[in-house]
Motif scaffolding. Sequence first.
Motif, PDB file in Angstrom:
ATOM      1  N   PHE A  36       0.826  -1.201   0.000  1.00 40.80           N
ATOM      2  CA  PHE A  36       0.000   0.000   0.000  1.00 40.80           C
ATOM      3  C   PHE A  36       0.867   1.261   0.000  1.00 40.80           C
ATOM      4  O   PHE A  36       1.960   1.283   0.553  1.00 40.80           O
ATOM      5  N   GLY A  37       0.349   2.299  -0.636  1.00 40.38           N
ATOM      6  CA  GLY A  37       0.924   3.622  -0.507  1.00 40.38           C
ATOM      7  C   GLY A  37       1.895   4.057  -1.578  1.00 40.38           C
ATOM      8  O   GLY A  37       2.334   5.214  -1.573  1.00 40.38           O
ATOM      9  N   TRP A  38       2.235   3.181  -2.522  1.00 39.19           N
ATOM     10  CA  TRP A  38       3.225   3.568  -3.530  1.00 39.19           C
ATOM     11  C   TRP A  38       2.721   4.651  -4.484  1.00 39.19           C
ATOM     12  O   TRP A  38       3.457   5.618  -4.758  1.00 39.19           O
ATOM     13  N   PRO A  39       1.502   4.567  -5.009  1.00 39.35           N
ATOM     14  CA  PRO A  39       1.022   5.676  -5.856  1.00 39.35           C
ATOM     15  C   PRO A  39       0.922   6.990  -5.075  1.00 39.35           C
ATOM     16  O   PRO A  39       1.261   8.055  -5.590  1.00 39.35           O
ATOM     17  N   GLU A  40       0.456   6.910  -3.818  1.00 45.51           N
ATOM     18  CA  GLU A  40       0.321   8.120  -3.003  1.00 45.51           C
ATOM     19  C   GLU A  40       1.689   8.747  -2.722  1.00 45.51           C
ATOM     20  O   GLU A  40       1.840   9.976  -2.730  1.00 45.51           O
ATOM     21  N   LEU A  41       2.689   7.907  -2.466  1.00 44.10           N
ATOM     22  CA  LEU A  41       4.042   8.426  -2.251  1.00 44.10           C
ATOM     23  C   LEU A  41       4.533   9.175  -3.485  1.00 44.10           C
ATOM     24  O   LEU A  41       5.099  10.277  -3.392  1.00 44.10           O
ATOM     25  N   THR A  42       4.304   8.583  -4.646  1.00 48.45           N
ATOM     26  CA  THR A  42       4.748   9.212  -5.894  1.00 48.45           C
ATOM     27  C   THR A  42       4.025  10.538  -6.126  1.00 48.45           C
ATOM     28  O   THR A  42       4.641  11.527  -6.553  1.00 48.45           O
ATOM     29  N   GLU A  43       2.738  10.554  -5.831  1.00 51.40           N
ATOM     30  CA  GLU A  43       1.976  11.794  -6.012  1.00 51.40           C
ATOM     31  C   GLU A  43       2.471  12.894  -5.076  1.00 51.40           C
ATOM     32  O   GLU A  43       2.537  14.075  -5.466  1.00 51.40           O
ATOM     33  N   ALA A  44       2.839  12.521  -3.842  1.00 53.30           N
ATOM     34  CA  ALA A  44       3.364  13.513  -2.902  1.00 53.30           C
ATOM     35  C   ALA A  44       4.669  14.115  -3.406  1.00 53.30           C
ATOM     36  O   ALA A  44       4.884  15.339  -3.334  1.00 53.30           O
ATOM     37  N   VAL A  45       5.534  13.265  -3.946  1.00 52.26           N
ATOM     38  CA  VAL A  45       6.802  13.752  -4.499  1.00 52.26           C
ATOM     39  C   VAL A  45       6.546  14.618  -5.722  1.00 52.26           C
ATOM     40  O   VAL A  45       7.192  15.663  -5.911  1.00 52.26           O
ATOM     41  N   ALA A  46       5.597  14.209  -6.563  1.00 60.29           N
ATOM     42  CA  ALA A  46       5.302  14.966  -7.782  1.00 60.29           C
ATOM     43  C   ALA A  46       4.782  16.369  -7.453  1.00 60.29           C
ATOM     44  O   ALA A  46       5.120  17.344  -8.136  1.00 60.29           O
ATOM     45  N   ARG A  47       3.969  16.486  -6.410  1.00 59.66           N
ATOM     46  CA  ARG A  47       3.455  17.811  -6.036  1.00 59.66           C
ATOM     47  C   ARG A  47       4.600  18.742  -5.646  1.00 59.66           C
ATOM     48  O   ARG A  47       4.617  19.922  -6.011  1.00 59.66           O
ATOM     49  N   VAL A  48       5.543  18.197  -4.901  1.00 62.25           N
ATOM     50  CA  VAL A  48       6.695  19.016  -4.507  1.00 62.25           C
ATOM     51  C   VAL A  48       7.530  19.388  -5.729  1.00 62.25           C
ATOM     52  O   VAL A  48       7.928  20.550  -5.912  1.00 62.25           O
ATOM     53  N   THR A  54      21.927  19.944  -8.671  1.00 59.10           N
ATOM     54  CA  THR A  54      22.109  20.720  -7.442  1.00 59.10           C
ATOM     55  C   THR A  54      20.875  20.738  -6.551  1.00 59.10           C
ATOM     56  O   THR A  54      20.899  21.314  -5.459  1.00 59.10           O
ATOM     57  N   THR A  55      19.794  20.127  -7.010  1.00 62.80           N
ATOM     58  CA  THR A  55      18.571  20.008  -6.216  1.00 62.80           C
ATOM     59  C   THR A  55      18.190  18.538  -6.125  1.00 62.80           C
ATOM     60  O   THR A  55      18.216  17.826  -7.130  1.00 62.80           O
ATOM     61  N   ALA A  56      17.871  18.108  -4.932  1.00 61.27           N
ATOM     62  CA  ALA A  56      17.483  16.705  -4.748  1.00 61.27           C
ATOM     63  C   ALA A  56      16.262  16.630  -3.841  1.00 61.27           C
ATOM     64  O   ALA A  56      16.201  17.317  -2.810  1.00 61.27           O
ATOM     65  N   LEU A  57      15.302  15.816  -4.233  1.00 65.68           N
ATOM     66  CA  LEU A  57      14.192  15.457  -3.352  1.00 65.68           C
ATOM     67  C   LEU A  57      14.545  14.107  -2.744  1.00 65.68           C
ATOM     68  O   LEU A  57      14.700  13.117  -3.460  1.00 65.68           O
ATOM     69  N   ILE A  58      14.709  14.091  -1.437  1.00 64.26           N
ATOM     70  CA  ILE A  58      15.188  12.900  -0.727  1.00 64.26           C
ATOM     71  C   ILE A  58      14.009  12.275   0.012  1.00 64.26           C
ATOM     72  O   ILE A  58      13.398  12.912   0.881  1.00 64.26           O
ATOM     73  N   VAL A  59      13.683  11.040  -0.335  1.00 65.99           N
ATOM     74  CA  VAL A  59      12.545  10.333   0.258  1.00 65.99           C
ATOM     75  C   VAL A  59      13.061   9.403   1.349  1.00 65.99           C
ATOM     76  O   VAL A  59      13.964   8.592   1.114  1.00 65.99           O
ATOM     77  N   ALA A 107       7.268  17.586   2.535  1.00 66.87           N
ATOM     78  CA  ALA A 107       6.060  16.759   2.367  1.00 66.87           C
ATOM     79  C   ALA A 107       6.157  15.546   3.278  1.00 66.87           C
ATOM     80  O   ALA A 107       7.253  15.137   3.700  1.00 66.87           O
ATOM     81  N   ARG A 108       5.003  14.967   3.577  1.00 62.90           N
ATOM     82  CA  ARG A 108       4.919  13.694   4.305  1.00 62.90           C
ATOM     83  C   ARG A 108       4.214  12.692   3.402  1.00 62.90           C
ATOM     84  O   ARG A 108       3.387  13.074   2.549  1.00 62.90           O
ATOM     85  N   THR A 109       4.534  11.432   3.556  1.00 68.90           N
ATOM     86  CA  THR A 109       3.944  10.393   2.709  1.00 68.90           C
ATOM     87  C   THR A 109       3.005   9.511   3.535  1.00 68.90           C
ATOM     88  O   THR A 109       3.403   9.004   4.583  1.00 68.90           O
ATOM     89  N   TYR A 110       1.796   9.357   3.049  1.00 67.03           N
ATOM     90  CA  TYR A 110       0.793   8.527   3.726  1.00 67.03           C
ATOM     91  C   TYR A 110       0.052   7.709   2.679  1.00 67.03           C
ATOM     92  O   TYR A 110      -0.093   8.125   1.526  1.00 67.03           O
ATOM     93  N   ASN A 111      -0.422   6.529   3.092  1.00 70.29           N
ATOM     94  CA  ASN A 111      -1.292   5.768   2.199  1.00 70.29           C
ATOM     95  C   ASN A 111      -2.746   6.044   2.573  1.00 70.29           C
ATOM     96  O   ASN A 111      -3.054   6.398   3.718  1.00 70.29           O
TER      97      ASN A 111
END
Length: 498
Positions: free
Chosen positions: A365-377, A432-437, A460-464
């Motif tokens: 559970f939660g993989w699409p939601e995690l990706t969407e959270a990263v995409a918003r950022v 020079t920019t990284a989004l670190i999960v 951002a926070r990741t939730y399912n």
Amino acid sequence: MEVGSAVVARLSRGAVVVAGAVVVVLVALAGGYGYHGDELYFVAAGRHLAWGYPDQPPLTPFLAHLMDSLAPGSLAVLRIPAALAAGGTVLFVALIAREMGGRPRAQLIAAVSAAVSGPVLVPGHMLHTTTVDICLSAALAWLVVRVIRTGDARLLLAAGGVLGVGLLNKYQIAVVAVALVVGLAVIGPRRVLRSRWFFGGALLALALWTPNLLWQVANGWPQWEMAKLISERGGNDVRLAFLPLQLLYVSPMLAPLWIAGLVRLLRTPAFRFLGAAYLLLAAVFLASAGSPLYLFGAYPALLAAGALAVDGWLERGAAARRVAVGVSLAASAAFVAPLALPLVPLDKLSVVPVVELNGLTAEQFGWPELTEAVARVYHGLPEEQRGRAVLVTDNFGEAGALERYGPALGLPEVYSGYRGYGYWGHPREGATTALIVRPAAKAEPPRWAERSCGELRVVARTYNGQGVENKEHGGRVWLCTGFTASWAALWPEIRHLD
């Protein structure tokens, strides 16, 4: 139990039907819930095909690559090999019962007991190294038992082939094979080990395994480091729970059957080595703080022998015994199926203790939601930053999810230092920019980021959506800007196995 008889019970059609039904059910339910994090990793590893990886041999990633090539992005197709392997395990359990002299009813009981057991249904629902390992371990046991019954030592060459393929999937089968050999050497029949076909089979297994061995040698034996980490992680808590969990994981309702099978094996001279092999494996895994799941490959023989014991018990009793056996098998199915398969509605997962009893479910559970959270950022960044941005994750599940769902959301390339990902390259210089999960358990940013980023903050926070408490539920996405270090220089520090 007669051995070497010219007449052996025919293969039960019922057992074949049960094996086929397991495949059909698993395929039909394969699309439920979602990818397991390991499956996302196997698909990614399949895009980097090699003779080895730091945490596994190549067979399962190859199967994942093959299925994903046939139907890109299809979870149901990805899991077809797992369903076939689970059905194969059921069939081999019935075949072992047949070789031990079991009549069609005993074979049917063997097939049904396997079909409603944890070792078949839990790993059978997803493509995993364990799924294939159990099937090949069952095939290996069947071939050895058939050699003993028929005296046809040429089958040892086929056993070597099965072992070799198994070693390209998971090294666990090597421990099973060694336990079988030790059992034969100590208890007999030793004639099996004196055959030239035994040595031929051993050489064939080694030949099939050699490419993976060479990869391990060339890369400094990372699998050995992995084994040490897993053993150190186990500790005394795992040892204390190891034996009680065998009753739970196989199925509490099947405990009388497989325990009766163990006793029957130990009392039967021709097949006593199988009982000894099980006890040896249990002792080894207990001493090394191995996972309780490691013993799954030893249960096919016990389930088969237990089916013969139950068949004899039914023969000597009244009809009430048949009812008792039927109720026990049905109860096992009712206990195991909801834990192994996506049968519990999503809105009931917080009530039914599926996740608590089967941790593999939580990671679906939660993989699409995690990706969407990263995409918003990512899409909220200034355009200039987006052009120099990369994604860096703490583990392979997160990286695999971003690779699976990220392209449709316009996300950039994904990197991770975890296990196989650490071998596939580092971010480009100039990023020079990284989004670190990071997962929920790691509240702080990685040390390398603290030293190398001009600014570092949680964005951002990741939730399912189901509220399932897994590793990523409550995880964090860190925004690293002003990165000035060399990715190549940092990468040895970022790479990790645990």
